[in-house]
Design a protein around this motif. Structure first.
Motif, PDB file in Angstrom:
ATOM      1  N   ILE A   8       0.814  -1.223   0.000  1.00  0.00           N
ATOM      2  CA  ILE A   8       0.000   0.000   0.000  1.00  0.00           C
ATOM      3  C   ILE A   8       0.840   1.261   0.000  1.00  0.00           C
ATOM      4  CG2 ILE A   8      -2.155  -0.892   0.952  1.00  0.00           C
ATOM      5  CD1 ILE A   8      -1.187   0.154   3.690  1.00  0.00           C
ATOM      6  N   GLY A   9       2.104   1.156   0.393  1.00  0.00           N
ATOM      7  CA  GLY A   9       2.979   2.326   0.283  1.00  0.00           C
ATOM      8  C   GLY A   9       3.121   2.732  -1.170  1.00  0.00           C
ATOM      9  N   HIS A  10       3.354   1.752  -2.026  1.00  0.00           N
ATOM     10  CA  HIS A  10       3.427   2.034  -3.461  1.00  0.00           C
ATOM     11  C   HIS A  10       2.098   2.586  -3.960  1.00  0.00           C
ATOM     12  CE1 HIS A  10       6.557  -1.281  -3.230  1.00  0.00           C
ATOM     13  NE2 HIS A  10       7.232  -0.285  -3.760  1.00  0.00           N
ATOM     14  N   PHE A  11       1.035   1.992  -3.458  1.00  0.00           N
ATOM     15  CA  PHE A  11      -0.296   2.386  -3.912  1.00  0.00           C
ATOM     16  C   PHE A  11      -0.569   3.865  -3.591  1.00  0.00           C
ATOM     17  CE2 PHE A  11      -5.019   0.846  -3.902  1.00  0.00           C
ATOM     18  CZ  PHE A  11      -5.286   1.733  -4.940  1.00  0.00           C
ATOM     19  N   THR A  12      -0.167   4.258  -2.390  1.00  0.00           N
ATOM     20  CA  THR A  12      -0.409   5.635  -1.978  1.00  0.00           C
ATOM     21  C   THR A  12       0.303   6.606  -2.927  1.00  0.00           C
ATOM     22  OG1 THR A  12      -0.497   4.818   0.291  1.00  0.00           O
ATOM     23  CG2 THR A  12      -0.297   7.195  -0.008  1.00  0.00           C
ATOM     24  N   THR A  13       1.553   6.274  -3.251  1.00  0.00           N
ATOM     25  CA  THR A  13       2.306   7.114  -4.181  1.00  0.00           C
ATOM     26  C   THR A  13       1.654   7.094  -5.566  1.00  0.00           C
ATOM     27  OG1 THR A  13       4.283   6.451  -2.971  1.00  0.00           O
ATOM     28  CG2 THR A  13       4.613   7.564  -5.073  1.00  0.00           C
ATOM     29  N   SER A  40       4.684  -4.686   8.920  1.00  0.00           N
ATOM     30  CA  SER A  40       4.642  -3.231   8.853  1.00  0.00           C
ATOM     31  C   SER A  40       3.939  -2.723   7.604  1.00  0.00           C
ATOM     32  CB  SER A  40       6.064  -2.653   8.919  1.00  0.00           C
ATOM     33  OG  SER A  40       6.706  -2.728   7.663  1.00  0.00           O
ATOM     34  N   LYS A  41       3.537  -3.661   6.730  1.00  0.00           N
ATOM     35  CA  LYS A  41       2.912  -3.204   5.493  1.00  0.00           C
ATOM     36  C   LYS A  41       1.823  -4.155   5.025  1.00  0.00           C
ATOM     37  CE  LYS A  41       6.422  -5.199   2.407  1.00  0.00           C
ATOM     38  NZ  LYS A  41       6.565  -6.473   3.084  1.00  0.00           N
ATOM     39  N   VAL A  42       0.888  -3.600   4.284  1.00  0.00           N
ATOM     40  CA  VAL A  42      -0.179  -4.408   3.710  1.00  0.00           C
ATOM     41  C   VAL A  42       0.158  -4.673   2.252  1.00  0.00           C
ATOM     42  CG1 VAL A  42      -2.604  -4.397   3.005  1.00  0.00           C
ATOM     43  CG2 VAL A  42      -1.969  -3.567   5.277  1.00  0.00           C
ATOM     44  N   ASN A  43       0.282  -5.919   1.882  1.00  0.00           N
ATOM     45  CA  ASN A  43       0.543  -6.254   0.483  1.00  0.00           C
ATOM     46  C   ASN A  43      -0.744  -6.176  -0.324  1.00  0.00           C
ATOM     47  OD1 ASN A  43       3.292  -6.668   0.678  1.00  0.00           O
ATOM     48  ND2 ASN A  43       3.079  -8.838   1.158  1.00  0.00           N
ATOM     49  N   LEU A  44      -0.573  -5.960  -1.624  1.00  0.00           N
ATOM     50  CA  LEU A  44      -1.739  -5.793  -2.482  1.00  0.00           C
ATOM     51  C   LEU A  44      -2.529  -7.080  -2.645  1.00  0.00           C
ATOM     52  CD1 LEU A  44      -0.101  -3.539  -5.201  1.00  0.00           C
ATOM     53  CD2 LEU A  44      -1.506  -2.858  -3.252  1.00  0.00           C
ATOM     54  N   THR A  45      -1.904  -8.187  -2.334  1.00  0.00           N
ATOM     55  CA  THR A  45      -2.613  -9.462  -2.471  1.00  0.00           C
ATOM     56  C   THR A  45      -3.073 -10.018  -1.130  1.00  0.00           C
ATOM     57  OG1 THR A  45      -0.429 -10.481  -2.543  1.00  0.00           O
ATOM     58  CG2 THR A  45      -1.570 -10.221  -4.634  1.00  0.00           C
ATOM     59  N   GLU A  96      -6.415 -10.854   6.262  1.00  0.00           N
ATOM     60  CA  GLU A  96      -5.027 -10.482   6.547  1.00  0.00           C
ATOM     61  C   GLU A  96      -4.889  -8.971   6.740  1.00  0.00           C
ATOM     62  OE1 GLU A  96      -2.045 -13.585   4.349  1.00  0.00           O
ATOM     63  OE2 GLU A  96      -3.433 -12.503   3.051  1.00  0.00           O
ATOM     64  N   VAL A  97      -5.589  -8.214   5.900  1.00  0.00           N
ATOM     65  CA  VAL A  97      -5.521  -6.765   6.009  1.00  0.00           C
ATOM     66  C   VAL A  97      -6.030  -6.326   7.377  1.00  0.00           C
ATOM     67  CG1 VAL A  97      -6.360  -4.567   5.116  1.00  0.00           C
ATOM     68  CG2 VAL A  97      -5.791  -6.411   3.526  1.00  0.00           C
ATOM     69  N   PRO A 151      -9.669  -4.043  -6.156  1.00  0.00           N
ATOM     70  CA  PRO A 151      -9.519  -4.178  -7.618  1.00  0.00           C
ATOM     71  C   PRO A 151      -8.120  -4.627  -8.026  1.00  0.00           C
ATOM     72  CG  PRO A 151     -10.528  -2.064  -7.042  1.00  0.00           C
ATOM     73  CD  PRO A 151     -10.036  -2.679  -5.767  1.00  0.00           C
ATOM     74  N   VAL A 152      -7.116  -4.186  -7.257  1.00  0.00           N
ATOM     75  CA  VAL A 152      -5.747  -4.592  -7.566  1.00  0.00           C
ATOM     76  C   VAL A 152      -5.572  -6.064  -7.222  1.00  0.00           C
ATOM     77  CG1 VAL A 152      -3.316  -4.039  -7.235  1.00  0.00           C
ATOM     78  CG2 VAL A 152      -5.050  -2.264  -6.894  1.00  0.00           C
ATOM     79  N   ARG A 153      -6.062  -6.409  -6.056  1.00  0.00           N
ATOM     80  CA  ARG A 153      -5.985  -7.792  -5.587  1.00  0.00           C
ATOM     81  C   ARG A 153      -6.612  -8.739  -6.610  1.00  0.00           C
ATOM     82  NH1 ARG A 153      -7.750  -7.909   0.210  1.00  0.00           N
ATOM     83  NH2 ARG A 153      -9.707  -7.120  -0.623  1.00  0.00           N
ATOM     84  N   GLU A 154      -7.765  -8.338  -7.117  1.00  0.00           N
ATOM     85  CA  GLU A 154      -8.455  -9.192  -8.084  1.00  0.00           C
ATOM     86  C   GLU A 154      -7.646  -9.413  -9.338  1.00  0.00           C
ATOM     87  OE1 GLU A 154     -12.449  -8.405  -9.343  1.00  0.00           O
ATOM     88  OE2 GLU A 154     -13.139  -8.239  -7.258  1.00  0.00           O
ATOM     89  N   ARG A 155      -7.075  -8.329  -9.849  1.00  0.00           N
ATOM     90  CA  ARG A 155      -6.259  -8.455 -11.060  1.00  0.00           C
ATOM     91  C   ARG A 155      -5.090  -9.401 -10.855  1.00  0.00           C
ATOM     92  NH1 ARG A 155      -5.605  -3.561 -15.023  1.00  0.00           N
ATOM     93  NH2 ARG A 155      -7.531  -2.403 -14.635  1.00  0.00           N
TER      94      ARG A 155
END
Length: 346
Positions: A46-51, A226-231, A236-237, A323-327
RNA sequence: CCGCCCUUAGCUCAGACUGGUAGAGCAGUCGACUGUAGAUCGACUUGUCCCCCGUUCAAAUCGGGGAGGGCGGACCA
């Protein structure tokens, strides 16, 4: 849209713009171009996602956006990605980034994707790189890259070439604006300094803040909690947010609030949805918020307790990344090939 | 090309001289306490001791070879 609105869109949720005046100048001259480079190394979170979400703001401000998948950089940075995995990780990054742009409410087709090796091996680019190497000191280069390139006891030469190439990328992609996390600041300040001597011009820089990790302090790539992965699954989130550092009334180092502010609310805004906190009657019942500021106000005053906030933020983040997780789950081979150690089925 | 040094838990390292099959700190996990998390207590877990061969009843430890890394020297027409 007038210049003031465009400036506002581009600079919101940023830490710094270098410089505001130059940015204003770009808007007065027409539609500027911006690029963000990502070295396809570890899994995206989600850090990447925020950016990345901010790219939607750029697009809305009629900025031409290019995303660079900097595959060579991923290898040059202390071998973070083995050379053989660059293809697979580049593909995974592209799909993940498209998903994030989509989830942010913009159209991925409006973004141009470029891969580093598509142009970084060109003769003109390479020659200019050698000339830069001849004119830039090791100390200057190290200082520029120190926040980005992995520190090691015995650093490789690649880490020094890295910032020089990134500087040349600005020119090669013809970018007026260099966008990235503030960790990129050192490199782009070098770029502003030396690019004019190498046939380019100093980019305007827009820096996103680096948000806190969920364990308090900085987010660490090596600390899964320390981070939430996109998958990550919804469970888990919520589990990770539930475990997050979040002292009542304290905004400092508070990843839960930071992601609510910089990721969740901007996405809710696009959808026109409010942020709802379900709360037991015992503590006062449900709450509905139209803005982050209102949440923060209640949190600081003590009206909103972390134990009520956390599940709400967990659910919200889960919905935002869905939506990212689904892809990504739709194409499990992407992760399996990019990270065979973690997802390989052999 | 020559010489010297390093490689042990996820991380930083001790143990090697005087062989008895491994330890500390941090991290992590679990409880207690908080209406969350953290902090603080309490408990617990963690290993191809870089690889191969040899000596030995017994090798992280001794010997030989190899791999990776570091430092220095030499070479400088």
């Amino acid at each position: 849209m007038d210049t003031a609105d465009r400036l506002d869109l581009v600079s919101r949720h940023t830490q710094e713009v270098v410089t505001e005046d130059e940015l204003e100048g770009l808007f007065e001259d027409g539609d500027p171009s911006a690029y963000i480079g990502y070295a396809p190394t570890g899994e995206m979170h989600i850090g990447h996602f925020t950016t990345m979400r901010k790219l939607a703001d750029f697009l809305r401000a009629d900025v031409d956006v290019t995303v660079l998948i900097a595959d060579l950089h991923a290898h040059l940075d202390d071998n973070k990605s083995p050379f053989d995995l660059l293809d697979a990780r580049s593909e995974y990054y592209r799909v993940a980034i498209e998903g994030m742009i989509d989830a942010a409410g913009a159209d991925p087709d409006d973004v141009e994707f470029v891969r580093g090796t598509d142009f970084q091996l060109d003769e003109e680019y390479t020659l200019e790189m050698y000339r830069m190497a001849a004119e830039t000191t090791i100390a200057r280069t190290q200082r520029a890259a120190s926040e980005v390139v992995r520190e090691s006891e015995s650093p490789n030469l690649g880490g020094l070439i890295y910032p020089l190439m990134q500087t040349l990328d600005v020119k090669a992609l013809d970018a007026d604006i260099a966008y990235g996390g503030v960790d990129q600041r050192g490199i782009y300040m070098l770029s502003r300094e030396i690019l004019p001597d190498h046939g380019g011009h100093s980019p305007v820089c827009v820096f996103a803040p680096l948000l806190s990790g969920l364990s308090g302090g900085k987010m660490s790539a090596s600390d899964a909690a320390s981070k939430v992965n996109l998958t990550d699954s919804p469970d888990e989130v919520e589990e990770k947010i539930g475990q997050a550092y979040c002292p009542a009334g304290d905004v400092e180092d508070n990843g839960v609030l930071e992601y609510l502010n910089h990721l969740v609310f901007p996405v809710l805004d696009v959808e026109g949805e409010p942020f709802v906190v379900e709360r037991p009657e015992e503590y006062g019942g449900d709450l509905t918020y139209e803005s982050y500021e209102a949440v923060e106000e209640d949190f600081v005053s003590g009206e909103l307790h972390p134990a009520d906030l956390k599940p709400a933020v967990g659910t919200a983040i889960s919905e935002v990344i869905d939506p990212v997780r689904e892809r990504l789950l739709d194409r499990p081979e992407l992760l399996a090939e990019a990270y065979p150690e973690t997802y390989g089925d052999e």
